[in-house]
Design a protein around this motif. Structure first.
Motif, PDB file in Angstrom:
ATOM      1  N   ARG A 195      14.959 -25.070 -43.077  1.00 15.17           N
ATOM      2  CA  ARG A 195      15.258 -26.497 -43.074  1.00 15.17           C
ATOM      3  C   ARG A 195      14.440 -27.204 -41.996  1.00 15.17           C
ATOM      4  O   ARG A 195      13.950 -28.301 -42.190  1.00 15.17           O
ATOM      5  N   LEU A 252      18.226 -20.041 -42.983  1.00 14.62           N
ATOM      6  CA  LEU A 252      18.398 -21.357 -43.601  1.00 14.62           C
ATOM      7  C   LEU A 252      17.996 -22.454 -42.616  1.00 14.62           C
ATOM      8  O   LEU A 252      17.281 -23.396 -42.949  1.00 14.62           O
ATOM      9  N   GLU A 253      18.477 -22.289 -41.385  1.00 16.70           N
ATOM     10  CA  GLU A 253      18.199 -23.289 -40.347  1.00 16.70           C
ATOM     11  C   GLU A 253      16.705 -23.445 -40.135  1.00 16.70           C
ATOM     12  O   GLU A 253      16.181 -24.544 -40.027  1.00 16.70           O
ATOM     13  N   LYS A 254      16.017 -22.297 -40.043  1.00 12.28           N
ATOM     14  CA  LYS A 254      14.578 -22.362 -39.763  1.00 12.28           C
ATOM     15  C   LYS A 254      13.820 -22.980 -40.923  1.00 12.28           C
ATOM     16  O   LYS A 254      12.894 -23.762 -40.727  1.00 12.28           O
TER      17      LYS A 254
END
Lengths: 692, 231
Positions: free
Chosen positions: B66, B62-64
């Protein structure tokens, strides 16, 4: 105690709640002979773990307040700060990270990288803390350190490098393979204190060789010597340790160790790794701001003979009196020395200097750069810098988030009232995210902090530690008001009702301020407002911002500019200009399209996949914006931005929705506009409250 | 620059006309060339036009995912000095949902179930779906056909990324790579991303458009440094 800086390690132990960090700390203290028996966190013996010294922590099985301790391992001194696992107590984690040189990130081999681990990791990145990972609970059913290592890469964006492999998993966890010396290690004796080296089991030889090669490949990136030795087939353990240490210090590698603290497996090897891979104080570049040179950053020297620079990072008012935890960054702190608090300019004489071991202490005479010690009877706030008297420096300030939730507390009797004041005085000094004040309109004491649990814990501590029984009101969200466009004002305050009159005309405009809470700009030319009344205008604006007209919430993000005005030789006064500014503010505020803002929390809910739809629905019903979801096997994480006002009681809802199988964490994210319909209700409530 | 001007001038208009039909598109490239960057720019174009985008990311956190949006939007703002960037970013945040799966966790059934959860509970009703990271080599054709049916049934615009083998790029032929031919017929529009023969530039070429809205052979470029789509 070792005086050699190279042999000092200041480490933090950080992790998701319940991943076993207090249990691990307990084992560390046992193996380093600081304690002579192991007590479990929720042990049947009722003693509780050493680091959980607060009664409440022992009862709940979670660590609320970090306690500092030290131990020696193979002639190294290791200062350990045990840090809390719940996000509401993040300030403790942040403070610990600020003063530590390295950290052990504990992950559960079943639960893996959970949302709190991500938060903690982000904090470690912010403070550039080199870290090693310890995958704990490898004895648990469902343990899978390989999956966790994948998550370390994907979710934490670290470069995990296996230094060990497990021999068996879950109930069959027998020991570990050390990939550096290529031996099997078994932990024997009643408490795993006897370490036995043996050959690697034949059925693991191939896997061990493969993982060793991966480890050597990763480590070689940081050492040409190792790279050459690997090519020639002659790498020595020292070369490998050196290369892994370099990679770790460069924040380019996270060595992965594993075991089960509860089953006494792997802890001694973790201690070896702490001494081998984590930095000594001299490895870390620390800077302070030179207050005599326009706050120019200065790199601190770890040398013991340099002028003292130290940081008070934690205050405790325990049974021994006020205790100030301090980290020495430069020079030497000596009993009897006079040091200066660079914030207040106050000179302080060091009476007693002690090294803390949870709630016990040891008197010492000196502490040098790199040490973490405690002082007695020093009046200061958390985050203050103490220096030698001939210099004036301040360590860079720590990031302190603003409180987002408040509640009213009413003491039940007079004794409770007195004790409550004492408790609040102490807690607010210790914890910058915890604040208290008296609302003069309702006469209630209001406490505010970072979440429901945060406040709940302080109320509980008031009762237990100070015998102060209080009634608690409904939690209130800390709303704010702001303006969204520029608006002019030209207000004349005139009063002529006998006696001396009042006269002030204040003109200018209000406009949104993108960064910061408030700014006052004086653009008066030609003395239309005399110099002596300018500060009164500033004061008037500030007063106006304490309670906004929309919902009595504090106003933030406003630039107040004055550019014209008028005064009267007899009737103008300080108070007249204050009232003039208040009138001007009111006049412009309504035209400046004011809006109500509310704290938005970043919420992460973790639970079985089958409940994903329900979890998303529950967040959606709470005005949440689903930001994303992550699915892995039977496990899912839903991330959402949800207004804090909607999160009260969510744990109960989530529990019933998921049969208790899901959990959530939340942390403050930002202030955002309140939707119009909600804002109207809030304004109506504020109006009614005011009318009462 | 105003948002409306940015939308009108976006080089992607060649591929995605403002009032074009809803189609299923495929971006084909070998590993590491910039498929995700293209899909994110397509998604951002939709978001700027007020569409709701569901981004399905397989094998990326998710972080990547985003971070891709954050970086590309930042570059867009810097290149065009877009007005009210903070407000637009807020809207993007509100109108985008990222759903991530690990490599072996994605299936048509799961996607359908998740989409149903979102739509039936009125949590998020996407206009466009972007699916990044499907391994077409291991996915059954029936699964893919099912996926198309789900997307059609919901009336969604959809974009997928597909990977071809490194050794297929040497050819100067602009055509659907061999390893993508087994499934490319399921898409209305197919775009090939490859290094141009002089190895200096990343070129995006339309190799198939069944609707006829885009002329095959149409070319866009991808800046190798910023991975931004240029005319």
């Amino acid at each position: 105690m070792s005086k050699d800086l190279e042999k000092v390690r200041n480490i933090g132990i950080s992790a998701h709640i319940d991943s076993g960090k207090t249990t691990l700390t307990e084992r560390i203290l046992f193996y380093t002979q600081r304690i002579h028996a192991i007590h479990e966190v929720r042990g049947k013996d009722g003693v509780g773990a050493k680091m959980d010294s607060m009664e409440l922590e022992k009862e709940r099985g979670i660590t609320i307040q970090s306690a500092a301790t030290y131990c020696t391992w193979k002639d190294h001194t290791i200062n350990i700060i045990d840090t809390p696992g719940h996000v509401d107590f993040t300030i403790e984690v942040e403070r610990a990270l600020r003063v530590l040189d390295g950290a052990v990130l504990i992950l559960c081999s079943v639960g893996g990288v959970q949302s709190q681990s991500i938060t903690v990791n982000r904090q470690m990145t912010r403070y550039k803390v080199p870290r090693i990972a310890f995958i704990n609970k490898c004895d648990r059913s469902g343990a899978n350190p390989f999956r966790v290592a994948g998550q370390i890469r994907d979710k934490l964006d670290l470069n995990p490098v296996f230094m060990q492999l497990p021999i068996g998993l879950e109930a069959d966890l027998k020991g570990l393979v050390d990939l550096v010396i290529m031996k099997a290690i078994y932990f024997e004796g009643d408490n795993g204190e006897i370490i036995r080296e043996a050959e690697i089991p034949a059925d693991m030889a191939e896997e061990a060789a493969k993982y060793r090669e991966l480890m050597l490949d990763a480590a070689s990136m940081f050492s040409d010597e190792l790279m050459e030795a690997v090519l020639e087939g002659t790498p020595t353990p020292e070369m490998i340790y050196d290369a892994v240490r370099r990679g770790t210090l460069a924040l380019a590698m996270a060595p992965v160790l594993m075991g089960s603290a509860y089953k006494n497996k792997g802890v001694q090897l973790l201690l070896d790794a702490v001494t081998r891979f984590l930095p000594q104080p001299g490895d870390i570049e620390n800077t302070a701001l030179d207050l005599n040179d326009g706050e120019k950053p200065v790199i601190l020297q770890s040398a013991p003979d340099a002028p003292l620079v130290s940081l008070a990072f934690k205050l405790e008012d325990g049974r021994y009196g006020q205790l100030t935890y301090i980290r020495v960054y430069q020079g030497t702190l000596k009993k009897g020395d006079a040091i200066v608090n660079s914030r207040s300019g106050q000179k302080v004489k060091i009476g007693r200097l002690v090294r803390m071991h949870a709630d016990e202490m040891e008197e010492i005479d000196t502490a040098t750069a790199g040490d973490i010690v405690a002082l007695f009877g020093v009046d200061c706030a958390s985050g203050d810098t103490f220096t030698a008297s001939d210099i004036s420096m301040s360590m860079s300030s720590m990031h302190v988030p603003a409180p987002v939730i408040s509640l009213a507390i009413i003491p039940k009797d007079n004794k409770s009232q007195i004790n409550m004041s004492k408790a609040l005085n102490r807690f607010t000094k210790e914890d910058p995210t915890f604040k208290s004040f008296v609302d003069h309109e309702t006469n209630e004491t209001i406490i505010s902090g970072m979440g429901e649990l945060h406040l709940e814990v302080y109320v509980e501590r008031m009762r237990r530690e100070y015998g102060s029984e209080v009634e608690v009101g409904q939690p209130q969200v800390a709303y704010r008001e702001t303006i969204t466009r520029r608006a002019e004002f030209n207000y004349t305050h005139k009063k002529q009702t006998g006696g001396s009159g009042q006269y002030a005309r204040v003109a200018g405009y209000l406009e949104p301020l993108e960064e910061g809470e408030y700014e006052f700009v004086d653009n008066i030319v030609g003395g239309s407002i005399p110099r002596e009344y300018i500060s009164a205008c500033d004061k008037g604006f500030k007063k106006s911002m304490e309670k906004g007209p929309l919902a009595e919430a504090p106003v933030t993000g406003v630039r107040a500019v004055i550019n014209d005005g008028a005064s009267h030789a007899v009737d103008s006064s300080d108070i007249a200009f204050q009232l003039g500014a208040i009138g001007g503010f009111k006049e412009a505020y309504g035209k400046a399209a004011p809006v109500l803002m509310e704290p938005i929390m970043k919420v992460a809910v973790e639970g079985p996949t089958e409940f994903q739809g329900g979890i998303m629905g529950s967040l959606n019903q709470r005005r949440g914006i689903i930001v994303g979801t992550f699915e892995e096997g039977s496990y899912t994480v839903v991330e959402a931005d949800v207004p804090l006002a909607e999160m009260f009681g969510y744990s109960t809802v989530l529990r019933s929705l998921t049969q208790g199988k899901a959990e959530f964490t939340m942390e403050f994210k930002a202030y955002r506009h309140v939707p119009k319909n909600v804002a109207e209700t809030l304004m109506e409530e504020a109006r009614k409250k005011k009318a009462r | 620059m105003r948002k409306e001007d940015f939308i009108a001038k976006n080089p992607l208009r060649i591929l995605i006309p403002e009032s074009g039909p809803k189609r299923m598109g495929l971006v084909m490239a070998r590993a590491g060339l910039g498929k995700t960057a293209i899909l994110v720019q397509i998604a951002l174009d939709g978001l700027l036009r007020g569409k709701r985008v569901l981004h399905v990311s397989i094998g990326q956190s998710l972080e990547k995912t985003r971070a891709w949006y954050y970086d590309i939007f930042k570059d867009m703002v810097a290149a065009t000095t877009m007005e009210d960037a903070a407000g637009i970013q807020e809207d993007i945040h509100r109108n985008r949902l990222i759903m991530t799966f690990n490599e072996d966790g994605f299936s048509k059934a799961k996607f359908e179930e998740r989409l149903h959860d979102l739509v039936s509970q009125n949590i998020f009703r996407p206009d466009c779906v972007v699916v990044d990271g499907i391994d077409f080599a291991t996915m059954e054709r029936a699964e893919l056909e099912g996926l198309r049916q789900v997307i059609e049934a919901q009336g969604l615009q959809a974009w997928f990324s597909g990977r071809y083998h490194r050794d297929e790029t040497e050819t100067s032929e602009v055509e659907i790579p061999l390893s993508c031919r087994g499934y490319a017929d399921l898409f209305d529009l197919a775009i090939l991303l490859r290094m141009d023969p002089e190895q200096k530039n990343l070129v995006l070429t339309v190799v198939k458009d069944e609707s006829g809205a885009t002329r095959p052979g149409n070319i866009l470029h991808l800046d190798p440094a910023t991975l931004m789509i240029n005319p």
